[in-house]
Design a protein around this motif. Structure first.
Motif, PDB file in Angstrom:
ATOM      1  N   MET A 102      57.591  -2.338 -98.552  1.00  0.00           N
ATOM      2  CA  MET A 102      57.401  -2.982 -97.293  1.00  0.00           C
ATOM      3  C   MET A 102      58.796  -3.081 -96.894  1.00  0.00           C
ATOM      4  O   MET A 102      59.595  -3.119 -97.585  1.00  0.00           O
ATOM      5  CB  MET A 102      56.528  -4.266 -97.370  1.00  0.00           C
ATOM      6  CG  MET A 102      57.162  -5.474 -98.224  1.00  0.00           C
ATOM      7  SD  MET A 102      55.733  -6.419 -98.633  1.00  0.00           S
ATOM      8  CE  MET A 102      55.721  -7.400 -97.039  1.00  0.00           C
ATOM      9  N   SER A 103      59.081  -3.629 -95.751  1.00  0.00           N
ATOM     10  CA  SER A 103      60.465  -3.803 -95.094  1.00  0.00           C
ATOM     11  C   SER A 103      61.005  -5.235 -95.683  1.00  0.00           C
ATOM     12  O   SER A 103      60.196  -6.307 -96.113  1.00  0.00           O
ATOM     13  CB  SER A 103      60.353  -4.035 -93.605  1.00  0.00           C
ATOM     14  OG  SER A 103      59.817  -5.172 -93.003  1.00  0.00           O
ATOM     15  N   LEU A 104      62.343  -5.251 -95.778  1.00  0.00           N
ATOM     16  CA  LEU A 104      62.984  -6.551 -96.290  1.00  0.00           C
ATOM     17  C   LEU A 104      62.581  -7.578 -95.316  1.00  0.00           C
ATOM     18  O   LEU A 104      62.423  -8.646 -95.691  1.00  0.00           O
ATOM     19  CB  LEU A 104      64.585  -6.216 -96.343  1.00  0.00           C
ATOM     20  CG  LEU A 104      65.124  -5.362 -97.415  1.00  0.00           C
ATOM     21  CD1 LEU A 104      66.697  -5.380 -97.021  1.00  0.00           C
ATOM     22  CD2 LEU A 104      64.773  -6.176 -98.773  1.00  0.00           C
ATOM     23  N   ALA A 105      62.508  -7.388 -93.856  1.00  0.00           N
ATOM     24  CA  ALA A 105      62.313  -8.534 -93.139  1.00  0.00           C
ATOM     25  C   ALA A 105      60.907  -9.079 -93.110  1.00  0.00           C
ATOM     26  O   ALA A 105      60.551 -10.388 -93.346  1.00  0.00           O
ATOM     27  CB  ALA A 105      62.511  -8.206 -91.528  1.00  0.00           C
ATOM     28  N   ASP A 106      59.928  -8.233 -93.526  1.00  0.00           N
ATOM     29  CA  ASP A 106      58.465  -8.635 -93.725  1.00  0.00           C
ATOM     30  C   ASP A 106      58.404  -9.438 -95.021  1.00  0.00           C
ATOM     31  O   ASP A 106      57.735 -10.154 -95.087  1.00  0.00           O
ATOM     32  CB  ASP A 106      57.539  -7.471 -93.634  1.00  0.00           C
ATOM     33  CG  ASP A 106      57.207  -6.842 -92.344  1.00  0.00           C
ATOM     34  OD1 ASP A 106      57.756  -7.665 -91.468  1.00  0.00           O
ATOM     35  OD2 ASP A 106      56.506  -5.777 -92.064  1.00  0.00           O
ATOM     36  N   ALA A 107      59.177  -8.893 -96.006  1.00  0.00           N
ATOM     37  CA  ALA A 107      59.171  -9.756 -97.322  1.00  0.00           C
ATOM     38  C   ALA A 107      59.809 -10.995 -97.202  1.00  0.00           C
ATOM     39  O   ALA A 107      59.200 -12.087 -97.594  1.00  0.00           O
ATOM     40  CB  ALA A 107      59.839  -8.771 -98.378  1.00  0.00           C
ATOM     41  N   TYR A 108      60.809 -11.069 -96.677  1.00  0.00           N
ATOM     42  CA  TYR A 108      61.381 -12.516 -96.466  1.00  0.00           C
ATOM     43  C   TYR A 108      60.716 -13.255 -95.559  1.00  0.00           C
ATOM     44  O   TYR A 108      60.720 -14.617 -95.886  1.00  0.00           O
ATOM     45  CB  TYR A 108      63.129 -12.320 -95.719  1.00  0.00           C
ATOM     46  CG  TYR A 108      64.030 -11.692 -96.554  1.00  0.00           C
ATOM     47  CD1 TYR A 108      63.767 -11.323 -97.824  1.00  0.00           C
ATOM     48  CD2 TYR A 108      65.246 -11.792 -96.260  1.00  0.00           C
ATOM     49  CE1 TYR A 108      64.650 -11.020 -99.035  1.00  0.00           C
ATOM     50  CE2 TYR A 108      66.424 -11.339 -97.126  1.00  0.00           C
ATOM     51  CZ  TYR A 108      66.071 -11.010 -98.295  1.00  0.00           C
ATOM     52  OH  TYR A 108      66.976 -10.500 -99.272  1.00  0.00           O
ATOM     53  N   ALA A 109      60.041 -12.758 -94.898  1.00  0.00           N
ATOM     54  CA  ALA A 109      59.104 -13.596 -93.827  1.00  0.00           C
ATOM     55  C   ALA A 109      58.134 -14.450 -94.579  1.00  0.00           C
ATOM     56  O   ALA A 109      57.932 -15.659 -94.376  1.00  0.00           O
ATOM     57  CB  ALA A 109      58.460 -12.873 -92.468  1.00  0.00           C
ATOM     58  N   LEU A 110      57.378 -13.594 -95.465  1.00  0.00           N
ATOM     59  CA  LEU A 110      56.470 -14.261 -96.283  1.00  0.00           C
ATOM     60  C   LEU A 110      56.871 -15.157 -97.359  1.00  0.00           C
ATOM     61  O   LEU A 110      56.493 -16.073 -97.785  1.00  0.00           O
ATOM     62  CB  LEU A 110      55.505 -13.051 -96.998  1.00  0.00           C
ATOM     63  CG  LEU A 110      54.412 -13.457 -97.923  1.00  0.00           C
ATOM     64  CD1 LEU A 110      53.236 -14.465 -97.141  1.00  0.00           C
ATOM     65  CD2 LEU A 110      53.721 -12.457 -98.404  1.00  0.00           C
TER      66      LEU A 110
END
Length: 302
Positions: A102-110
């Motif tokens: 998954m993307s870094l931004a998606d991972a960070y958001a969670l």
């Protein structure tokens, strides 16, 4: 021998120094995650755990031994240090597994659910009391998580469950780090955290095999190790200098790094609903921190 631990700084200059260290640390950790994601284009999770552990312990061990001697790395409380290192190794495995899918931004958001979990975990681990306002904001924050991971949406995959397990483990290890800095050196905490990556990576590689690094992945491995070591040392020192409630909001600066690197290197753009859910989580986390500061002021005034 240098002082084992640092006492929280209460002066304005000391808190400002801790904030600057915290922002720098999260920037370095974000860069380390970029190197990790680049490495995962060729290598498996076990490779990263093993290489991160080996390079990290060698580099940090050499520096610490040269400055103060190897004895400074031996923990005063081995059992909690070992437990935290094991849990952090598991957390790293979960995050690397998610980074590859998954993307870094998606991972960070969670990942921004971490402060919310820390609010809840502080009750059994630190004996803190949580009022109804923070309970309510934490519930709202987890609703933001549901907005992001809604079943059937583009964000939702089974990988999200693995990442959330990593988020829980990170929340636990951060509270443990706050406890350990009272008696342990910062470099010792980071050293043993990295050392436990070696057996975890070795077992993973034993079952999945290891890919020989090329020139590009070798550079990415080295960059990951250096930025990760420095980032965690700076972050742990910042935690020792200032209350967690002051520093926690600056973790959200990593999302800007993730958006920028993701767009430039991989052409990643988060969905609007992911951004909305992330904003809800961040808002809830910031409100919890606001309530925590008010509570501390009331305790000091009493």
């Amino acid at each position: 021998m240098p002082p084992v631990a640092l006492r929280p700084v209460t002066t304005q200059a000391g808190v400002l120094r801790a904030i600057v260290l915290c922002v720098v640390a999260y920037g370095l950790i974000a860069v380390s995650d970029v190197f990790a994601k680049l490495s995962l284009e060729r290598h498996g999770v076990g490779d990263l755990l093993l290489v991160r552990g080996l390079l990290g312990t060698l580099l940090l061990g050499a520096v610490a031994s040269w400055k103060s001697g190897p004895r400074v790395l031996w923990p005063r409380r081995p059992r909690p240090m070992l437990l935290r290192s094991v849990l952090h190794s598991l957390a790293s495995a979960c995050w690397y597994y998610a980074f590859a899918r998954m993307s870094l931004a998606d991972a960070y958001a969670l990942g921004y659910a971490t402060p919310l979990l820390m609010t809840l975990l502080a009750i059994p681990m630190l004996g803190e009391q949580v009022g109804w306002r923070r309970w309510a904001s934490t519930l709202v924050g987890f609703m933001g998580v549901l907005v992001m991971v809604r079943p059937g949406g583009a964000f939702w995959t089974p990988v999200v469950l693995v990442l959330f397990a990593g988020v829980v483990l990170v929340a636990i290890t951060r509270i443990m780090a706050r406890q350990l800095v009272q008696t342990e050196r910062v470099d010792a905490i980071v050293f043993w955290m990295l050392a436990l990556h070696i057996p975890f990576g070795a077992v993973w590689v034993l079952f999945t095999g290891m890919v020989a690094p090329d020139l590009v992945s070798s550079g990415a491995f080295l960059g990951m190790a250096i930025t990760n070591i420095v980032g965690h040392m700076v972050l742990t020192r910042a935690y020792a200098l200032s209350p967690l409630s002051i520093l926690a909001p600056y973790e959200y600066t990593t999302f800007l790094w993730a958006l920028g690197f993701g767009a430039v290197l991989w052409g990643e753009t988060p969905e609007m609903v992911t951004l909305l859910g992330g904003a809800i989580v961040v808002a809830a986390g910031l409100y919890n921190l606001h309530r925590e500061r008010l509570r501390r002021r009331q305790e000091l005034a009493a």
